[in-house]
Write a protein that holds these residues in place. Structure first.
Motif, PDB file in Angstrom:
ATOM      1  N   UNK A 337      39.574  23.858  37.103  1.00 43.41           N
ATOM      2  CA  UNK A 337      40.345  23.268  36.018  1.00 43.41           C
ATOM      3  C   UNK A 337      41.009  24.349  35.181  1.00 43.41           C
ATOM      4  N   UNK A 338      42.187  24.053  34.652  1.00 43.43           N
ATOM      5  CA  UNK A 338      42.870  25.012  33.791  1.00 43.43           C
ATOM      6  C   UNK A 338      43.685  26.023  34.564  1.00 43.43           C
ATOM      7  N   UNK A 339      43.926  27.178  33.948  1.00 46.44           N
ATOM      8  CA  UNK A 339      44.761  28.235  34.526  1.00 46.44           C
ATOM      9  C   UNK A 339      43.950  29.017  35.552  1.00 46.44           C
ATOM     10  N   UNK A 340      44.356  28.942  36.818  1.00 45.17           N
ATOM     11  CA  UNK A 340      43.598  29.590  37.897  1.00 45.17           C
ATOM     12  C   UNK A 340      44.289  30.859  38.386  1.00 45.17           C
ATOM     13  N   UNK A 341      45.099  31.474  37.548  1.00 41.67           N
ATOM     14  CA  UNK A 341      45.667  32.774  37.896  1.00 41.67           C
ATOM     15  C   UNK A 341      44.525  33.783  38.014  1.00 41.67           C
ATOM     16  N   UNK A 342      44.526  34.562  39.092  1.00 45.92           N
ATOM     17  CA  UNK A 342      43.410  35.479  39.340  1.00 45.92           C
ATOM     18  C   UNK A 342      43.782  36.940  39.130  1.00 45.92           C
ATOM     19  N   UNK A 343      44.860  37.202  38.382  1.00 42.09           N
ATOM     20  CA  UNK A 343      45.253  38.579  38.080  1.00 42.09           C
ATOM     21  C   UNK A 343      45.443  38.713  36.572  1.00 42.09           C
ATOM     22  N   UNK A 344      44.467  39.300  35.901  1.00 39.03           N
ATOM     23  CA  UNK A 344      44.549  39.432  34.443  1.00 39.03           C
ATOM     24  C   UNK A 344      43.581  40.504  33.967  1.00 39.03           C
ATOM     25  N   UNK A 345      43.810  41.011  32.791  1.00 44.59           N
ATOM     26  CA  UNK A 345      42.937  41.975  32.121  1.00 44.59           C
ATOM     27  C   UNK A 345      43.328  41.994  30.659  1.00 44.59           C
ATOM     28  N   UNK A 346      42.353  41.993  29.780  1.00 47.03           N
ATOM     29  CA  UNK A 346      42.635  41.983  28.347  1.00 47.03           C
ATOM     30  C   UNK A 346      41.534  42.744  27.621  1.00 47.03           C
ATOM     31  N   UNK A 347      41.929  43.597  26.683  1.00 43.70           N
ATOM     32  CA  UNK A 347      40.978  44.336  25.873  1.00 43.70           C
ATOM     33  C   UNK A 347      40.714  43.629  24.555  1.00 43.70           C
ATOM     34  N   UNK A 348      39.472  43.672  24.100  1.00 45.74           N
ATOM     35  CA  UNK A 348      39.067  43.020  22.853  1.00 45.74           C
ATOM     36  C   UNK A 348      38.384  44.054  21.964  1.00 45.74           C
ATOM     37  N   UNK A 349      38.891  44.188  20.756  1.00 46.08           N
ATOM     38  CA  UNK A 349      38.376  45.178  19.810  1.00 46.08           C
ATOM     39  C   UNK A 349      37.624  44.467  18.701  1.00 46.08           C
ATOM     40  N   UNK A 350      36.409  44.913  18.451  1.00 44.46           N
ATOM     41  CA  UNK A 350      35.589  44.343  17.403  1.00 44.46           C
ATOM     42  C   UNK A 350      35.688  45.212  16.150  1.00 44.46           C
ATOM     43  N   UNK A 351      36.121  44.628  15.047  1.00 44.82           N
ATOM     44  CA  UNK A 351      36.146  45.331  13.769  1.00 44.82           C
ATOM     45  C   UNK A 351      35.196  44.628  12.811  1.00 44.82           C
ATOM     46  N   UNK A 352      35.105  45.141  11.601  1.00 39.09           N
ATOM     47  CA  UNK A 352      34.170  44.584  10.619  1.00 39.09           C
ATOM     48  C   UNK A 352      34.499  43.143  10.260  1.00 39.09           C
ATOM     49  N   UNK A 353      35.786  42.796  10.258  1.00 43.46           N
ATOM     50  CA  UNK A 353      36.180  41.483   9.769  1.00 43.46           C
ATOM     51  C   UNK A 353      37.031  40.689  10.759  1.00 43.46           C
ATOM     52  N   UNK A 354      37.180  41.183  11.994  1.00 42.20           N
ATOM     53  CA  UNK A 354      38.050  40.458  12.919  1.00 42.20           C
ATOM     54  C   UNK A 354      37.736  40.798  14.369  1.00 42.20           C
ATOM     55  N   UNK A 355      38.224  39.930  15.252  1.00 42.73           N
ATOM     56  CA  UNK A 355      38.267  40.182  16.689  1.00 42.73           C
ATOM     57  C   UNK A 355      39.737  40.359  17.049  1.00 42.73           C
ATOM     58  N   UNK A 356      40.087  41.518  17.578  1.00 41.39           N
ATOM     59  CA  UNK A 356      41.476  41.812  17.912  1.00 41.39           C
ATOM     60  C   UNK A 356      41.667  41.683  19.416  1.00 41.39           C
ATOM     61  N   UNK A 357      42.405  40.662  19.818  1.00 39.95           N
ATOM     62  CA  UNK A 357      42.709  40.444  21.224  1.00 39.95           C
ATOM     63  C   UNK A 357      43.916  41.278  21.638  1.00 39.95           C
ATOM     64  N   UNK A 358      44.014  41.583  22.932  1.00 38.33           N
ATOM     65  CA  UNK A 358      45.096  42.391  23.504  1.00 38.33           C
ATOM     66  C   UNK A 358      45.099  43.811  22.933  1.00 38.33           C
ATOM     67  N   UNK A 359      43.910  44.337  22.700  1.00 45.44           N
ATOM     68  CA  UNK A 359      43.804  45.722  22.250  1.00 45.44           C
ATOM     69  C   UNK A 359      44.026  46.655  23.438  1.00 45.44           C
ATOM     70  N   UNK A 360      44.508  47.849  23.151  1.00 41.65           N
ATOM     71  CA  UNK A 360      44.711  48.854  24.189  1.00 41.65           C
ATOM     72  C   UNK A 360      43.366  49.209  24.796  1.00 41.65           C
ATOM     73  N   UNK A 361      43.325  49.426  26.118  1.00 40.80           N
ATOM     74  CA  UNK A 361      42.055  49.583  26.822  1.00 40.80           C
ATOM     75  C   UNK A 361      41.181  50.683  26.237  1.00 40.80           C
ATOM     76  N   UNK A 362      41.772  51.799  25.884  1.00 44.54           N
ATOM     77  CA  UNK A 362      40.965  52.914  25.395  1.00 44.54           C
ATOM     78  C   UNK A 362      40.617  52.760  23.917  1.00 44.54           C
ATOM     79  N   UNK A 363      41.062  51.673  23.292  1.00 39.40           N
ATOM     80  CA  UNK A 363      40.722  51.405  21.906  1.00 39.40           C
ATOM     81  C   UNK A 363      39.973  50.112  21.726  1.00 39.40           C
ATOM     82  N   UNK A 364      39.482  49.525  22.833  1.00 39.05           N
ATOM     83  CA  UNK A 364      38.784  48.241  22.748  1.00 39.05           C
ATOM     84  C   UNK A 364      37.300  48.438  23.006  1.00 39.05           C
ATOM     85  N   UNK A 365      36.524  47.386  22.741  1.00 39.32           N
ATOM     86  CA  UNK A 365      35.078  47.404  22.956  1.00 39.32           C
ATOM     87  C   UNK A 365      34.668  46.580  24.169  1.00 39.32           C
TER      88      UNK A 365
END
Length: 642
Positions: A337-365
């Protein structure tokens, strides 16, 4: 392995050893790496604004601290940083994170590493709460003799009671207990292999595992284990780094030696990797992540963009979600169900007050990615340095990944925890010694989840080297190299000649082939034999599918070759079947029952008109057990190839 009952859950896990049994060994560097590491250790990335540095003036590499702390002129959020530093608490001696991933971890003794390399393990069976049956492994290490292992209890102190307890209060008691058992088990940083996960429990398992992952990134628990997240006591890792920065700055100001115990980071910032088959599952895991963040003060940056790119495209309709109940199998609706695209990658950065999606790979957690998406990224950039410091690997829906290209999974695994090719502005004086020694793979915690086992998934689990426990290595495969050739020989010299001699069995016959490699082999055999046949594979277009189904149903084609991957993704109900030949038992047990039912879709078909034949060998044990049960599989494998 589980018994006959489908509800039994078998879990393979790795066990924490007695980490106080030995003293930490002196680090030894291999000669071939010594020059490289000595060069790395000479590099420094800490710079100061003037001769009297302060906490505000320290410039910190981006792989350790959020960029918001350090502005262009070197002045950050002073009050916020001071508030965080005031909250820093010394690590307690029994903190499971420090015991496993800390600078002074005692898990990496030479004897333990040798036990992991040699796969020298002791196994024991038990039952653990709502998780069910487990097989627990410990390294056969003399230094750990007499050590007993136990999972930490879930403890929530008063000041940290927030969203996690509130959510648990709204779900059935048994599901809350399942989450607590998972958290308690994961807190010891054992590798975990969960098989036969039910769709009903997956959401709650994801939330518990994601809570553990966030805890790992933030390391915000000083006195209790796996409590809910609190904005007041969050980001201990970030504050710990700030504290170390302050000590370094103070040492530089007073012209004293730099503290030796400030090694608090890896080569690069990403520490958690979540491998998933489709974009739709990235949405599931993001929901699990955001469910564990305090609201409403916590912000999810770029959330709408993520929903847009990982949900269905504009105007698209999910036919599985809108179909009448029962039209498609439940597992098919859940997985595809839903989007079945099998080619993807996304970086997520955790800060004190937010979750930042689409963060640069070397700056994500945290990284959410598909194996294909990561492979394309690695091959394009010619570097996998962002995987050098992964401390937690989560692989979900491994059964779906086996329906894709398993080579992509193996490619990603081969690039995990390797020494980086570039420095990426890292301060190597701050890197934990076991990273520099190339021992990160011995500590990485891996969490695998699958609806059923296959030789590929079990083999991958067996390849892990976490010294906190033992790999699973029970698969009986004394001579698997010849199995594919013997199966093909049996099919072409015995099965097909018998079929072609029968006027009844040589028409209206479907041949189901689980392996893509075998499917190509069988397809080439039919072409060379000039047989009337058509095919349904995962590469068939809608027009090809319609033409193949029609020609088979009308009798224009005597044989229909069907790949398991086609059925996994499409689930068409085929008409016109009178004879079934399974080239091998399907990985998905329900596929066997589904194909058996298809001949009776046509009016006037009598049971005596239908025949079914399954080719199997002892190497198909796991597939046979899912179809026939443990006793049935045992009886079948005693008979040899059938």
């Amino acid at each position: 392995m589980a018994g006959n009952k489908g509800t039994d859950i078998t879990t393979q896990l790795m066990t924490l050893l007695n980490v106080s049994a030995t003293k930490p060994p002196k680090r030894k560097r291999d000669d071939e790496d010594s020059n490289f590491r000595q060069k790395l250790n000479k590099r420094k990335s800490i710079q100061f604004e003037d001769s009297t540095p302060s906490m505000d003036a320290v410039a910190i590499s981006l792989n350790t601290v959020d960029a918001e702390i350090v502005t262009a002129n070197g002045v950050g959020e002073e009050e916020d940083a001071k508030e965080e530093l005031a909250e820093v608490e010394d690590a307690v001696s029994d903190d499971p994170y420090e015991l496993h991933f800390g600078v002074k971890t005692e898990l990496l003794s030479e004897s333990r590493r040798k036990a992991a390399e040699d796969k020298s393990w002791n196994a024991s069976k038990s039952k653990l709460g709502r998780i069910g049956n487990v097989v627990e492994y410990t390294a056969s290490d003399p230094s750990a003799a007499g050590a007993k292992t136990k999972a930490h209890k879930l403890t929530i102190i008063d000041k940290l009671k927030t969203t996690f307890e509130e959510r648990q209060a709204k779900i059935p008691k048994e599901l809350a207990e399942l989450q607590n058992d998972l958290l308690a088990m994961l807190s010891s940083h054992r590798d975990l292999y969960v098989t036969r996960t039910s769709p009903e429990n997956q959401r709650y398992q994801r939330e518990a595992i994601m809570l553990h992952a966030i805890n790992h990134v933030t390391k915000w628990i000083p006195q209790s284990l796996h409590t809910c997240i609190s904005s007041h006591n969050m980001y201990r890792k970030r504050r710990s780094v700030l504290k170390s920065n302050e000590r370094i700055a103070r040492a530089a100001k007073t012209e004293t030696a730099t503290p030796e115990d400030v090694q608090d980071q890896g080569f690069t910032r990403p520490s958690v990797l979540v491998l998933l088959p489709f974009r739709s599952y990235a949405l599931h895991w993001l929901s699990a992540l955001t469910a564990n963040t305090p609201s409403p003060s916590y912000q999810i940056e770029n959330h709408s963009r993520f929903q847009s790119e990982y949900g269905l495209p504009p105007g698209a309709v999910d036919k599985l979600a809108t179909a009448e109940p029962g039209l498609y199998p439940k597992d098919h609706v859940e997985i595809l169900g839903g989007n079945v695209d099998d080619s993807f990658r996304v970086g997520i950065k955790m800060t004190r007050k937010s979750v930042k999606l689409f963060a640069e790979f070397y700056g994500c957690d945290i990284i959410f990615a598909s194996p294909l998406g990561l492979r394309m990224s690695i091959q394009k950039e010619k570097s996998a340095d962002f995987l050098s410091s992964i401390e937690m690997l989560i692989v979900d829906q491994m059964d779906a990944l086996t329906m894709q290209n398993w080579d992509h999974v193996q490619f990603v695994m081969s690039h995990m925890n390797q020494l980086p090719k570039e420095s990426h502005n890292a301060d190597f004086s701050r890197i934990k010694p076991w990273y520099l020694d190339g021992h990160a793979a011995f500590l990485r915690q891996s969490i695998f989840m699958t609806a059923y086992e296959t030789p590929e998934t079990r083999s991958l689990f067996s390849s892990l080297k976490n010294v906190a426990g033992k790999e699973f290595s029970r698969f009986d495969c004394s001579s698997p190299q010849d199995e594919a050739d013997k199966r093909f020989s049996h099919f072409t010299t015995q099965t097909m000649p018998a079929v072609l001699k029968s006027a009844v069995k040589s028409v209206n016959t479907v041949i189901f082939v689980p392996s893509s490699f075998d499917f190509i082999r069988v397809h080439n055999y039919f072409r060379r034999a000039n047989l009337q046949f058509t095919v349904l594979s995962e590469y068939s277009s809608n027009q090809d599918i319609s033409r193949a189904r029609q020609s088979f149903f009308n009798g224009k084609k005597a044989f229909l070759l069907v790949s398991e991957r086609f059925h996994f993704f499409r689930r068409y109900k085929l008409r016109g079947i009178r004879n079934l030949i399974f080239y091998g038992p399907p990985d998905h047990a329900q596929f066997y029952a589904e194909f058996i039912s298809y001949p009776f879709l046509d009016d006037g078909v009598e049971p005596s008109d239908v025949s079914c034949r399954v080719l199997y060998s002892k190497y198909d044990w796991m597939r046979l057990e899912r179809i026939a049960g443990t006793d049935g599989a045992a009886a079948l494998t005693k008979q040899g190839v059938q």
